[in-house]
Write an enzyme that holds these catalytic residues in place. Structure first.
Site, PDB file in Angstrom:
ATOM      1  N   GLU A 177      -1.644   1.108  -4.152  1.00 52.59           N
ATOM      2  CA  GLU A 177      -0.278   1.663  -4.605  1.00 52.59           C
ATOM      3  C   GLU A 177       0.355   0.394  -5.492  1.00 52.59           C
ATOM      4  O   GLU A 177       0.971  -0.387  -4.952  1.00 52.59           O
ATOM      5  CB  GLU A 177       0.770   1.867  -3.319  1.00 52.59           C
ATOM      6  CG  GLU A 177       2.032   2.289  -3.840  1.00 52.59           C
ATOM      7  CD  GLU A 177       2.684   2.584  -2.592  1.00 52.59           C
ATOM      8  OE1 GLU A 177       2.347   2.420  -1.338  1.00 52.59           O
ATOM      9  OE2 GLU A 177       4.147   2.967  -2.675  1.00 52.59           O
ATOM     10  N   LYS A 219      -2.351   5.477  -4.975  1.00 50.12           N
ATOM     11  CA  LYS A 219      -1.034   5.907  -4.784  1.00 50.12           C
ATOM     12  C   LYS A 219      -0.110   5.488  -5.790  1.00 50.12           C
ATOM     13  O   LYS A 219       0.201   4.471  -5.890  1.00 50.12           O
ATOM     14  CB  LYS A 219      -0.655   5.415  -3.456  1.00 50.12           C
ATOM     15  CG  LYS A 219       0.803   5.847  -3.121  1.00 50.12           C
ATOM     16  CD  LYS A 219       1.083   5.808  -1.484  1.00 50.12           C
ATOM     17  CE  LYS A 219       2.528   6.072  -1.207  1.00 50.12           C
ATOM     18  NZ  LYS A 219       2.792   6.385  -0.011  1.00 50.12           N
ATOM     19  N   SER A 261       6.861   9.071  -3.896  1.00 50.10           N
ATOM     20  CA  SER A 261       8.060   9.952  -4.570  1.00 50.10           C
ATOM     21  C   SER A 261       8.993   9.093  -5.234  1.00 50.10           C
ATOM     22  O   SER A 261       9.556   9.290  -6.298  1.00 50.10           O
ATOM     23  CB  SER A 261       8.855  10.790  -3.527  1.00 50.10           C
ATOM     24  OG  SER A 261       9.278  10.042  -2.473  1.00 50.10           O
TER      25      SER A 261
HETATM   26  P1  13P Z   1       8.772   6.996  -1.408  1.00 53.86           P
HETATM   27  O1  13P Z   1       7.958   8.301  -1.336  1.00 53.86           O
HETATM   28  O2  13P Z   1       9.739   7.042  -0.395  1.00 53.86           O
HETATM   29  O3  13P Z   1       8.596   6.437  -2.710  1.00 53.86           O
HETATM   30  O4  13P Z   1       7.516   6.058  -0.271  1.00 53.86           O
HETATM   31  C1  13P Z   1       6.288   6.158  -0.607  1.00 53.86           C
HETATM   32  C2  13P Z   1       5.881   4.843  -0.144  1.00 53.86           C
HETATM   33  O5  13P Z   1       4.928   4.921   0.775  1.00 53.86           O
HETATM   34  C3  13P Z   1       6.234   3.753  -0.499  1.00 53.86           C
HETATM   35  O6  13P Z   1       5.488   2.564  -0.335  1.00 53.86           O
END
Ligand code: 13P
Length: 354
Positions: A177, A219, A261
């Site tokens: 991510e 991600k 998100s």
């Molecule tokens: P959000 O969808 O609230 O951005 O969180 C996703 C997430 O896993 C952040 O590490």
């Protein structure tokens, strides 16, 4: 390396119209969200809230995986059933956040670097034994006048790749991510440029560290203007900027992409995912789904307010939000569905999309 196992977990996580729920807020982040919603910030309230989530009826229809946090992976319902067992019973694959948060990067004011490699091999072995089959590590990239720097991107992407290698060694699919934050007033174009740079650097590092791309999930952020930019972009513009950036940077061999998100409203996050599927149906080499935290949880948390008598209503809202995202993955979401008490959600069209 346990290649077969990695590929089969990644495929299962991307199956049908399902997606992931990130319920892996660290204690600090969860407390911050609770404070904003007027909920007491104690271990028991955090446990009760996570119980509300995992016991939501039929959640397995919508979710292929749920990302837990270290505190939560050991917790149980009031009746003594481990959350991780409830998820498995519902057909939801348990995952675990393994990074230890983003800290200031020395020598680079205003930029963050993620910690957590020390002892990670041992932690992964332990999480595997507990039943986790995938993991998450979040790197944070901040857009400002003179950030992100090349050094910051390189450091974060190197760490992500080292983490991914360790996960794969242990039969755990790494969710990789690299989040380009929405904070600020930058344009969508700037976000696109930065996201492209970050993703290219990421795949270079993954290759260098010999990570098997068939056994990862990316991600990313969607490509969006900064939250403070007065010129917001249309839904189709976001969908196109996002998918075009991904097509430029993400090798087709990667099985799946699951968006965060990032601070978008739940409705917009769903609409953006839907527009990507409507605009690119049948043209994407990887599966494209959601791995939202706030955009699935927030309405439920606000309704719950820490009060037992609101649990059922909050679960209903949580289920609805998750299933609207399934509809988005099928390219069948419409804003009208938001108003309907029980929108006609074709539960489980099993075809693999994207
Ligand atoms: P959000 O969808 O609230 O951005 O969180 C996703 C997430 O896993 C952040 O590490």
């Amino acid at each position: 390396m346990k290649t077969e196992e990695l590929i089969s977990t990644a495929t299962a996580l991307m199956a049908g119209d399902k997606g992931l729920l990130a319920m892996d807020e660290s204690t600090g982040t969860c407390n911050k969200r609770f404070a904003e919603a007027g909920i007491p910030q104690t271990v028991e309230y955090r446990r009760a809230y996570r119980e509300l989530i995992v016991t939501t009826p039929n959640l397995g229809n919508c979710l292929s995986g749920a990302i837990l946090y270290d505190e939560t992976i050991y917790q149980s319902t009031k009746k003594g059933m481990l959350f991780i067992d409830i998820l498995k019973k519902a057909g939801i694959i348990p995952g675990i956040k393994v990074d230890e948060g983003a800290v200031n990067m020395a020598g680079f004011p205003g930029e963050k670097v993620t910690e957590g490699l020390d002892g990670l091999r041992q932690r992964l072995e332990k999480y595997y034994d507990l039943g986790a089959r995938f993991a998450k590590w979040r790197a944070v990239i901040i857009i400002n006048e003179d950030t992100p720097t090349k050094a910051n991107i390189e450091a974060n992407m190197h760490l992500l790749a080292r983490y991914a290698g360790l996960c794969q060694e242990n039969g755990i699919v790494p969710i990789v991510e690299p989040e380009v934050l929405m904070d600020g007033d930058h344009s969508i174009k700037r976000c696109q440029k930065v996201t492209e740079k970050v993703l290219k650097a990421l795949f270079k590092q993954l290759e260098k560290q010999r990570v098997d791309l068939r056994g990862i999930i990316l991600k990313p952020n969607m490509v969006l203007p900064g939250l403070k930019n007065t010129k917001q972009a249309s839904i189709n513009k976001v969908a196109k900027a996002t998918v075009n950036t991904l097509l430029k940077c993400v090798p087709p061999i990667v099985p799946g992409i699951a968006f965060l998100s990032g601070g978008q409203s739940p409705e917009l996050a769903t609409a953006h995912l839907n527009a990507m599927h409507v605009n690119y149906k049948g043209k994407l080499p990887w599966a494209l789904t959601f791995s939202f935290a706030r955009a699935i949880q927030q309405p439920a948390m606000d309704l719950w307010k820490g009060d037992d008598k609101n649990v059922k209503a909050a679960q209903k809202v949580l289920y609805k939000r998750a299933s609207l995202n399934n509809a988005a993955r099928r390219g069948e979401y419409t804003p009208d569905m938001e108003q309907e008490e029980n929108p006609k959600l074709t539960v489980m069209s099993q075809k693999v999309i994207g």
